[in-house]
Design an enzyme around this catalytic site. Structure first.
Site, short mmCIF file in Angstrom:
data_model
loop_
_atom_site.label_atom_id
_atom_site.label_comp_id
_atom_site.label_asym_id
_atom_site.label_seq_id
_atom_site.Cartn_x
_atom_site.Cartn_y
_atom_site.Cartn_z
N ASP A 1 0.86 -1.18 0.00
CA ASP A 1 0.00 0.00 0.00
C ASP A 1 0.90 1.23 0.00
OD1 ASP A 1 -2.00 -1.88 0.32
OD2 ASP A 1 -2.97 -0.85 2.00
N LYS B 1 -7.15 3.03 -2.93
CA LYS B 1 -7.46 3.04 -1.50
C LYS B 1 -7.76 4.47 -1.05
CE LYS B 1 -5.33 1.90 2.99
NZ LYS B 1 -4.14 1.31 3.64
N LYS C 1 -10.22 -0.15 -2.00
CA LYS C 1 -10.06 -0.41 -0.57
C LYS C 1 -10.51 0.82 0.21
CE LYS C 1 -6.57 -1.58 2.97
NZ LYS C 1 -5.19 -2.05 3.18
#
Length: 252
Positions: free
Chosen positions: A101, A164, A196
């Site tokens: 991430d 995300k 996400k």
């Protein structure tokens, strides 16, 4: 929502959960506890998300469980250093991280330095290789839907596997409005791209709202195309399955 529907939501959300611990005081004992929690009576979560130094420990504790190991880089401030991103990702991948991430250099993007932000994402994609790359947009700092859309499209163009919402470290984290933009961009992508939702999702009812939105835009949400990034959410989901309250206030 009926109790049966809430239970179905809880089971779906657990399967899509990136169980997260990104606290400054994390130690081996805390991460071992996290790994134990990741395999629940309702099945395993999708992944654990931890600081890079804990990747080897998670790989060892979760071997054979089906739970992926995720870590964060360029976190949480989203600097525009290509070298930093390279130097953080390489050892994480070598240590066995399944997913990375990376925080988008959102300040660079907001100040018109698009090429600098893109360079970081290009390096992240290159260094991540076959592992899953999730790009954290920090939608609470981008604020407007147009800025969130621009960041999302930049990330997709750079090869992101997931978009995300947030680091969970700023005042405004995930919102349904921001998630809607990310889901729209993911749906329009020329290849599969997931979303996400991270930061502030703490109840089964909140999880249900995001799952309904994802289902409506991208088809049925499942771990390959939708995740929650959270810690306290798991307690609420398990409480729902046990017939308890759908709200547990805690954590990231």
């Amino acid at each position: 929502m009926t109790s049966e529907a809430l239970a179905d939501t809880a089971r779906r959300a657990i399967a899509c959960l990136d169980l997260t611990s990104l606290n400054n005081g994390d130690d081996d004992a805390a991460i071992e506890k996290l790994c134990r929690r990741a395999v629940t009576p309702a099945g395993p979560v999708a992944a654990v998300c931890v600081w890079p130094r804990f990747v080897p420990l998670c790989r060892d504790r979760l071997e054979g469980s089906g739970v992926k190991v995720c870590t964060v880089v360029n976190f949480p401030h989203g600097r525009d250093s290509v070298e930093r991103v390279r130097d953080e990702i390489l050892p994480a991948i070598a240590d066995g991280a399944d997913e990375i991430d990376v925080v988008l250099p959102y300040t660079a993007l907001l100040t018109g330095r698009v090429a600098e932000a893109r360079a970081v994402l290009d390096m992240a994609r290159l260094m991540t290789g076959e592992a899953t790359l999730k790009v954290i947009l920090e939608t609470g700092r981008l604020l407007t839907q147009s800025a969130i859309r621009e960041a999302s499209e930049l990330a997709v163009d750079a090869g992101a596997d997931f978009l995300k919402t947030s680091t969970g470290k700023v005042a405004i984290s995930a919102t349904l409005e921001a998630a809607h933009v990310l889901l729209d961009v993911a749906a329009a992508a020329p290849r599969p791209v997931g979303v996400k939702v991270a930061g502030g999702v703490r109840t089964t009812d909140q999880a249900a709202a995001y799952l309904r939105l994802a289902d409506a835009i991208n088809g049925r949400a499942e771990p390959s195309n939708f995740r929650f990034g959270a810690s306290g959410l798991l307690d609420a989901l398990l409480a729902t399955l046990d017939g308890g309250p759908a709200t547990v206030s805690a954590g990231y």
